[in-house]
Design an enzyme around this catalytic site. Structure first.
Site, PDB file in Angstrom:
ATOM      1  N   LYS A  77       3.698  -6.423  -6.786  1.00 47.18           N
ATOM      2  CA  LYS A  77       4.928  -5.954  -5.863  1.00 47.18           C
ATOM      3  C   LYS A  77       5.331  -4.864  -6.694  1.00 47.18           C
ATOM      4  O   LYS A  77       5.755  -4.962  -7.969  1.00 47.18           O
ATOM      5  CB  LYS A  77       5.790  -7.119  -5.521  1.00 47.18           C
ATOM      6  CG  LYS A  77       6.734  -6.686  -4.362  1.00 47.18           C
ATOM      7  CD  LYS A  77       7.434  -7.984  -3.986  1.00 47.18           C
ATOM      8  CE  LYS A  77       8.340  -7.600  -2.865  1.00 47.18           C
ATOM      9  NZ  LYS A  77       9.531  -6.358  -3.035  1.00 47.18           N
ATOM     10  N   LEU A 133      12.282  -2.921  -2.090  1.00 43.96           N
ATOM     11  CA  LEU A 133      12.047  -3.057  -3.393  1.00 43.96           C
ATOM     12  C   LEU A 133      12.710  -4.443  -3.968  1.00 43.96           C
ATOM     13  O   LEU A 133      13.078  -4.421  -5.103  1.00 43.96           O
ATOM     14  CB  LEU A 133      12.436  -1.791  -4.244  1.00 43.96           C
ATOM     15  CG  LEU A 133      11.276  -0.737  -4.273  1.00 43.96           C
ATOM     16  CD1 LEU A 133      11.769   0.165  -5.149  1.00 43.96           C
ATOM     17  CD2 LEU A 133       9.791  -0.982  -4.271  1.00 43.96           C
ATOM     18  N   ASN A 176       2.956  -1.768  -9.565  1.00 42.28           N
ATOM     19  CA  ASN A 176       3.749  -0.603  -9.088  1.00 42.28           C
ATOM     20  C   ASN A 176       5.146  -0.654  -9.540  1.00 42.28           C
ATOM     21  O   ASN A 176       5.625  -1.742  -9.430  1.00 42.28           O
ATOM     22  CB  ASN A 176       3.735  -1.001  -7.586  1.00 42.28           C
ATOM     23  CG  ASN A 176       4.446   0.224  -6.714  1.00 42.28           C
ATOM     24  OD1 ASN A 176       5.731   0.174  -6.783  1.00 42.28           O
ATOM     25  ND2 ASN A 176       3.482   0.937  -6.079  1.00 42.28           N
ATOM     26  N   CYS A 179      10.577   6.628  -3.751  1.00 40.20           N
ATOM     27  CA  CYS A 179      11.949   6.059  -4.091  1.00 40.20           C
ATOM     28  C   CYS A 179      12.925   7.076  -3.940  1.00 40.20           C
ATOM     29  O   CYS A 179      12.801   8.356  -4.200  1.00 40.20           O
ATOM     30  CB  CYS A 179      12.132   5.386  -5.445  1.00 40.20           C
ATOM     31  SG  CYS A 179      11.256   3.840  -5.621  1.00 40.20           S
ATOM     32  N   GLY A 215      -3.911   1.873   4.397  1.00 39.60           N
ATOM     33  CA  GLY A 215      -3.621   2.030   5.769  1.00 39.60           C
ATOM     34  C   GLY A 215      -4.448   1.594   6.809  1.00 39.60           C
ATOM     35  O   GLY A 215      -5.309   2.368   7.053  1.00 39.60           O
ATOM     36  N   GLY A 216      -4.176   0.396   7.181  1.00 38.86           N
ATOM     37  CA  GLY A 216      -4.778  -0.025   8.478  1.00 38.86           C
ATOM     38  C   GLY A 216      -6.291  -0.608   8.160  1.00 38.86           C
ATOM     39  O   GLY A 216      -7.035  -0.561   8.815  1.00 38.86           O
TER      40      GLY A 216
END
Length: 308
Positions: free
Chosen positions: A47, A75, A101, A132, A245-246
């Site tokens: 995360k 975040l 990340n 960000c 994405g998906g």
């Protein structure tokens, strides 16, 4: 199943298979061990981590949308010191490569986080969230202009000898110009892409649903948009791409690889099905076996390389 080669390379990072996890949807991985064998993943993406702890955005933070979710977590994280001392040693036990990340509100913050992570043997790669907001530019996202994106990548590159992955935002006119800037400043790979800016309104309450008003659209609804971005970028920039994405199945992953991705990241799928990553790994292997393909790398960019 027949013996197939699933391994791919992202910079200096060797993944046993092309499946990692979307930052923010899988925690550190430790929360998912009842559902996922962490040793079977190609990599674990932790995360989003910042220099100091963050509380994140006000609730509600997630709302369902047609074909996905809109999320605005902001975040929330314990800060890089806690990640280094309390999280990384526990995740490293599983022997799976670790991607951390990182985020920040200034170029200097990104560099400081990368510098601290550079000392840690548990970390194999650093993924830069350049979506960000840049507080010095009134909150404009770092990733919306090539010069700003490049400045962050350059600062991180100078702060670490780990593999550097730039996670791009889709909210730009030409994503290839951002990708080229990231490559020019030292990125080893790209993640395409962060969530698409979106919002939801509660008709009964007559106000925005999310506490932060705006968030990011994730999930299957985002897949056709991001397939196009991967297709475009993989032809314009010679860097490995981690696509997300998906992705809920092995076939979803294969579609992204055919479009030009080297690896894939399961994000919203983890929220819908905690074992989604295992399903994707199994699905990719099954596809290769059923189609007599001995090496996953044969499929990278196949769709555009064989389109007249």
């Amino acid at each position: 199943m027949r013996n197939v080669n699933m391994s791919v390379r992202i910079g200096s990072l060797i993944m046993k298979n092309p499946v990692t996890t979307g930052s923010g949807t899988f925690g550190s991985g430790l929360q998912m061990t009842d559902y996922v064998d962490l040793r079977r993943l190609g990599a674990i993406t932790i995360k989003g981590t910042t220099l100091t702890p963050r509380d994140g955005n006000p609730p509600p933070r997630v709302v369902e949308s047609a074909g996905g979710i809109i999320a605005s977590v902001g975040l929330e994280n314990p800060g890089v010191d806690a990640v280094i001392h309390d999280i990384l040693p526990k995740v490293a036990v599983y022997g799976t490569p670790i991607i951390v990340n990182i985020g920040g509100s200034s170029v200097e913050e990104y560099a400081a986080v990368a510098q601290q992570l550079n000392t840690r043997p548990e970390v194999d790669a650093i993924e830069i969230n350049i979506s960000c907001p840049n507080l010095k530019k009134g909150g404009l996202g770092f990733g919306t202009e090539p010069e700003m994106a490049g400045s962050v990548v350059k600062a991180v590159r100078q702060s670490t000898d780990k593999t550097v992955i730039a996670k791009l935002t889709p909210a730009v006119t030409d994503i290839t110009s951002i990708a080229k800037a990231a490559k020019d400043q030292g990125a080893d790979a790209l993640t395409l892409s962060n969530a698409y800016p979106a919002m939801a309104i509660d008709a009964q309450q007559r106000k925005p649903t999310l506490g932060n008003i705006q968030g990011g659209l994730c999930g299957p609804a985002f897949k056709p948009i991001n397939l196009r971005l991967v297709w475009q970028t993989s032809q314009a920039v010679d860097l490995p791409i981690i696509a997300l994405g998906g992705i809920l199945t092995g076939e979803d992953a294969i579609e992204y690889i055919l479009a030009g991705a080297t690896a894939v990241s399961v994000g919203t799928g983890n929220l819908l099905n905690p074992s989604a990553t295992m399903d994707v790994v199994d699905g990719i292997e099954r596809y290769l076996t059923e189609n007599n393909i001995s090496d996953i790398r044969e499929l990278i960019g196949y769709a555009w390389k064989h389109t007249v």
